[in-house]
Design an enzyme around this catalytic site. Sequence first.
Site, PDB file in Angstrom:
ATOM      1  N   HIS A 116       0.835  -1.208   0.000  1.00 34.75           N
ATOM      2  CA  HIS A 116       0.000   0.000   0.000  1.00 34.75           C
ATOM      3  C   HIS A 116       0.871   1.260   0.000  1.00 34.75           C
ATOM      4  CE1 HIS A 116      -3.484   2.506   1.568  1.00 34.75           C
ATOM      5  NE2 HIS A 116      -2.454   3.236   1.963  1.00 34.75           N
ATOM      6  N   GLU A 117       1.832   1.308   0.934  1.00 37.74           N
ATOM      7  CA  GLU A 117       2.666   2.504   1.039  1.00 37.74           C
ATOM      8  C   GLU A 117       3.518   2.718  -0.207  1.00 37.74           C
ATOM      9  OE1 GLU A 117       2.147   4.706   3.229  1.00 37.74           O
ATOM     10  OE2 GLU A 117       0.905   3.550   4.590  1.00 37.74           O
ATOM     11  N   TYR A 144     -10.967   7.082   4.116  1.00 38.39           N
ATOM     12  CA  TYR A 144     -10.374   5.753   3.952  1.00 38.39           C
ATOM     13  C   TYR A 144     -11.383   4.769   3.377  1.00 38.39           C
ATOM     14  CZ  TYR A 144      -5.930   6.635   6.348  1.00 38.39           C
ATOM     15  OH  TYR A 144      -4.670   7.090   6.676  1.00 38.39           O
ATOM     16  N   GLU A 159      -6.140   7.913  -0.925  1.00 43.05           N
ATOM     17  CA  GLU A 159      -5.841   6.525  -0.568  1.00 43.05           C
ATOM     18  C   GLU A 159      -6.258   5.528  -1.648  1.00 43.05           C
ATOM     19  OE1 GLU A 159      -4.073   5.634   1.986  1.00 43.05           O
ATOM     20  OE2 GLU A 159      -3.998   7.617   2.905  1.00 43.05           O
ATOM     21  N   HIS A 202       1.829   4.864  -2.650  1.00 43.41           N
ATOM     22  CA  HIS A 202       2.016   6.312  -2.464  1.00 43.41           C
ATOM     23  C   HIS A 202       3.378   6.755  -2.999  1.00 43.41           C
ATOM     24  CE1 HIS A 202      -1.637   6.771  -0.233  1.00 43.41           C
ATOM     25  NE2 HIS A 202      -1.233   6.096   0.829  1.00 43.41           N
TER      26      HIS A 202
END
Length: 680
Positions: free
Chosen positions: A469-470, A609, A498, A473
Amino acid sequence: MASLTPPQAPPKWNHTPEEVLSVTKRALAQNKAVSDKVAALSEAECNFETLPLAHAEAEVLIICEPLGFYQNVSTSKELRDASNQAEVLQRDFDVEESMRLDVFKAKAAAEKNLRESGEWEKLSDEQRRLVEKMVLDGKRAGLALPEKEREVLMKLKKELSQVCLDFSKNFNEEDGLISFTLEELDGVPGDVISGYNKRTEGSKEVYDVTFKTPDIFPIFKFAHNPATRRSAQEGYEDRLKQNVPLLEKALDLRRRIAAMLGYDTWADYITEVKMVKSGKNAQDFLDNLEAKLRPVGEKERKILLQLKKEDHEKCGLPFDSEFYIWDYRYYDRVYIEKTLNLDESLVKEYFPVSVVVPTILKIYQDLLGVKFIEIKNDNKDVWHPEVQQFAVWEKDAKDESAFVGYCYLDLFPRAAKYSHAAVWGLLPGYELPSGKCHYPLTAMVANLAKPTPERPALMRHDDVTTFFHEMGHVFHGLLSRTKYARFHGTSVARDFVEAPSQMLENWCWEPKVLEKMSSHYKTQEPLSPELIDKLIRSRYVNVGLFYLRQLFFAKFDLKVHVDKEAADYTKLWNDLRESISLVKGGKAQPGQGTFGHIVGGYDAGYYGYTYSLVFAADMYATVFKKDPLNPALGKLYRDKILLVGGSRDETDSLEDFLGRSPNSDAFLEEVFGTVANASL
């Protein structure tokens, strides 16, 4: 490719505390000089070219963002304190600049002149968006207010900024411990216990457990003794009680600022520039979803409570027919182990950090057509020796024009470091006035488990998903190409930001990706098809309780930003958790003091979120599900979502990517197995 030299050198990480402050002050002074020049223009002189505010804004970011970052990662208290002070200076300066009526009048005059002269049509879409956003900034800053009210407003904004920084500083520097005997830790995996500090206290040996995720979460999930789990949970919730008065003050300031600006609530002020558009729409979204989730959650709670009853009877423990917060993670795990015969500790053995991290990097590189080249030895310049530094290039780079940017990975816990996982866009990518490119830099900070005497560093599947997930970004920051820094990368609406990363979490549930990422630390064997099948089937086990917990956070956040009066927030935190999450608490602890999102940019925004999951599910099901590792689909995603950053409306990016307007069918199908009543 290793011989190619990036056209832009990476920043140096050798600042002294004094330099952090002096360099920040100099950068802010230079920015003010630009604003002063703009303010001195006559109304007739104001046009797009005479207002170089966007580039001046970018130049400040380039200098100040890395300096403000030290507070999250430096081992030096002096440097962290200087970094925190530098951020205070920058935030106060931003407040002052946002309240400059003379600069706002120049912006408004420039827009008027552009529209009346016919030059407006000659601007690009991104240039027009820039002008409109800059003028809207002034209106939202309160520049329509009389001078005395503007002065009060500026004071309140500076106070709010300082309170939020103090809250975050406490959050980062929290270093509490809770101690247990080996008997009290019964059930916690041995490799976890071996990482705890052991000491003698009186006549007994105890183990010190920090409140960092790799230490405390295994107690929630594995400790057989409910009294141990309860002590751990209550200590965890109580660890930042010093933040309680800070949160109260922040909420009071926000109520006063919203009222001065003419908004009914802070939630309405915040959501005006989000996809959701109003506090009421956000509330309706959460209420609608809670109504759908509640029956599912109640059914799951009943099953877990029965498991607890059987467990307590077998162990001779009293049973009071209640399901507590310290029971939730434990019986969720027990249920998965029983129904799927899936042992989380066994799964973890297949995910050594040394394999997972480079494999995930390779998956992203292949999917998105880029190459990571690690910078090592004398060329490496980082804030801590454990940090990895990469130069990122297009995969077939022949010359410096194919340079993409820099990426830093700071993956392991240490004292006074930011305690969760997050990505910082430390340098924006944008077009310089010369026409050349300024390249981005993104840094991921995480807290993966370290090696123990018995085993290498291993990741739970949850950790693997978080890392994936990170990294989403990270790539949003690296692969965005916008003309202006303010639209770069993740500078999109907060209730969309997100969605790209949430979409990418799906890769961690795909059989061929799980096989690629896994390698048992002893045998190097990948996960077996049987284990992969069990893992995938565990994804939506107790999904109702999981999302109800998310809704609790979102509803607490929204309620405190909608209410007109202060409340007992400890009571509200505990009451809402029990009524929404369907789990009882014990002693009412000030858990709101640990809710970092509420001062970290997600105020009246935690709903985002879940809101963005609707878009994430739609993007994945519509485009990637059929072939998730296909580079052609990766290029489509790169071009339609990542490249444009916030330079156009998020709805336009979604429609361009999906080929239609987004809808909630895929999300409802994913969570409930049905698209009935798809009215989210």
